[in-house]
Design a protein around this motif. Structure first.
Motif, mmCIF file in Angstrom:
data_model
loop_
_atom_site.group_PDB
_atom_site.id
_atom_site.type_symbol
_atom_site.label_atom_id
_atom_site.label_comp_id
_atom_site.label_asym_id
_atom_site.label_seq_id
_atom_site.Cartn_x
_atom_site.Cartn_y
_atom_site.Cartn_z
ATOM 1 N N VAL A 104 0.835 -1.379 -0.053
ATOM 2 C CA VAL A 104 -0.035 -0.032 0.039
ATOM 3 C C VAL A 104 0.666 1.193 -0.107
ATOM 4 N N THR A 105 1.964 1.293 0.539
ATOM 5 C CA THR A 105 3.014 2.333 0.380
ATOM 6 C C THR A 105 3.389 2.695 -0.834
ATOM 7 N N ILE A 125 -12.328 10.366 -11.868
ATOM 8 C CA ILE A 125 -11.700 9.251 -12.858
ATOM 9 C C ILE A 125 -12.495 8.010 -12.116
ATOM 10 N N CYS A 126 -12.476 8.012 -10.732
ATOM 11 C CA CYS A 126 -13.006 6.674 -10.082
ATOM 12 C C CYS A 126 -14.312 6.887 -9.470
ATOM 13 N N ASN A 127 -14.953 7.903 -9.845
ATOM 14 C CA ASN A 127 -16.470 8.143 -9.258
ATOM 15 C C ASN A 127 -16.510 7.911 -7.802
ATOM 16 N N THR A 141 -7.615 9.949 1.309
ATOM 17 C CA THR A 141 -7.316 8.602 2.108
ATOM 18 C C THR A 141 -6.157 7.639 1.361
ATOM 19 N N TRP A 142 -6.397 7.444 0.079
ATOM 20 C CA TRP A 142 -5.638 6.576 -0.815
ATOM 21 C C TRP A 142 -4.120 7.177 -0.761
ATOM 22 N N LEU A 143 -3.956 8.533 -0.769
ATOM 23 C CA LEU A 143 -2.586 8.979 -0.617
ATOM 24 C C LEU A 143 -1.807 9.032 0.497
ATOM 25 N N LYS A 144 -2.770 8.839 1.659
ATOM 26 C CA LYS A 144 -2.162 8.527 3.088
ATOM 27 C C LYS A 144 -1.746 7.244 3.279
ATOM 28 N N THR A 145 -2.694 6.271 2.818
ATOM 29 C CA THR A 145 -2.579 4.797 3.093
ATOM 30 C C THR A 145 -2.427 3.796 1.942
ATOM 31 N N LYS A 148 -10.012 -0.099 -2.817
ATOM 32 C CA LYS A 148 -10.607 -1.093 -3.592
ATOM 33 C C LYS A 148 -10.306 -1.420 -5.156
ATOM 34 N N ILE A 149 -10.484 -2.943 -5.204
ATOM 35 C CA ILE A 149 -9.988 -3.067 -6.651
ATOM 36 C C ILE A 149 -10.615 -2.380 -7.970
ATOM 37 N N GLU A 150 -11.624 -2.146 -7.864
ATOM 38 C CA GLU A 150 -12.378 -1.436 -8.819
ATOM 39 C C GLU A 150 -11.756 -0.214 -8.898
ATOM 40 N N ASN A 151 -11.173 0.749 -8.064
ATOM 41 C CA ASN A 151 -10.838 2.034 -8.100
ATOM 42 C C ASN A 151 -9.311 1.708 -8.798
#
Length: 211
Positions: free
Chosen positions: A4-5, A28-30, A38-42, A46-49
């Motif tokens: 995840v990093t 882009i990911c709706n 949160t993604w940029l931190k952790t 999800k796989i769809e994203n």
């Protein structure tokens, strides 16, 4: 297992390279913008994203998840122009700013490389040997003709046509050899022949389109 990093680092790199904001990624990911934060931190998403991002940036899931971090800085993938065989034949006539399509390529490749759509099966072996199948993308390093290219796969022009074949040099004779035995070996007239570059790798690609 997903790192995840690296996912968060890779996403941040792609956003910076393409001048995209968190709101752009959210569209882009709706999803909503706080999810991107949160993604940029952790890096946990999800796989769809993940798949939505890979489709947008035209990279593989492996490239997004496992992009490497060299000691000199982070570079999960390099953005290079993606050309058709016709465009490759006119490479010197196309200003860099007029390239319409790009692809991200993982690995340490020279900055002047370009990618090329493979159409046709002249380099697909009929006997189970090495192949570069139709529908794949080859990574090409520009170069000129030399003896060192003997038995390497090259992109060459014959008059106004561009082709991809194995270069075979036998004394003063020059040949372009297909890997598919259904195609004829081409004996080259040196006055009507030019090497554009050598193929350094190839990969399968899902999806086509403009960037």
């Amino acid at each position: 297992m997903k790192d995840v990093t690296k996912v968060s680092d890779n996403l941040r790199f792609l956003m910076e390279k393409n001048k995209l904001t968190q709101s752009d990624i959210a569209r882009i990911c709706n999803v909503k913008q706080p999810s991107v934060s949160t993604w940029l931190k952790t890096g946990d998403m999800k796989i769809e994203n993940l798949l939505a991002l890979c489709r947008h940036f035209r990279i593989s899931v492996d490239e997004l998840i496992y992009g490497e971090r060299p000691q000199s800085g982070f570079a999960p993938a390099k953005r290079i122009p993606l050309l058709s065989m016709v465009e490759a034949g006119k490479l010197t006539e196309i200003p860099a700013r007029e390239y319409e399509r790009y692809i991200f390529v993982a690995g340490d490749i020279p900055d002047n490389c370009f990618a090329l759509d493979v159409e046709g099966d002249s380099m697909t072996s009929q006997t189970g040997g090495e192949s570069i199948p139709s529908g794949s993308v080859v990574i090409v390093e520009p170069c000129c003709f030399s003896q060192d290219l003997n038995h390497q796969v090259v992109i060459a022009t014959l008059g106004d046509l561009a082709t991809m074949k194995e270069l075979v040099v036998e004394g003063k004779n020059i040949y372009l050899k297909p890997w598919n035995s259904r195609f004829d070996v081409i004996k080259v007239d040196s006055e009507d022949f030019e090497i554009i570059g050598r193929v350094i790798s190839y990969q399968m690609r899902v999806g086509r389109g403009k960037r």
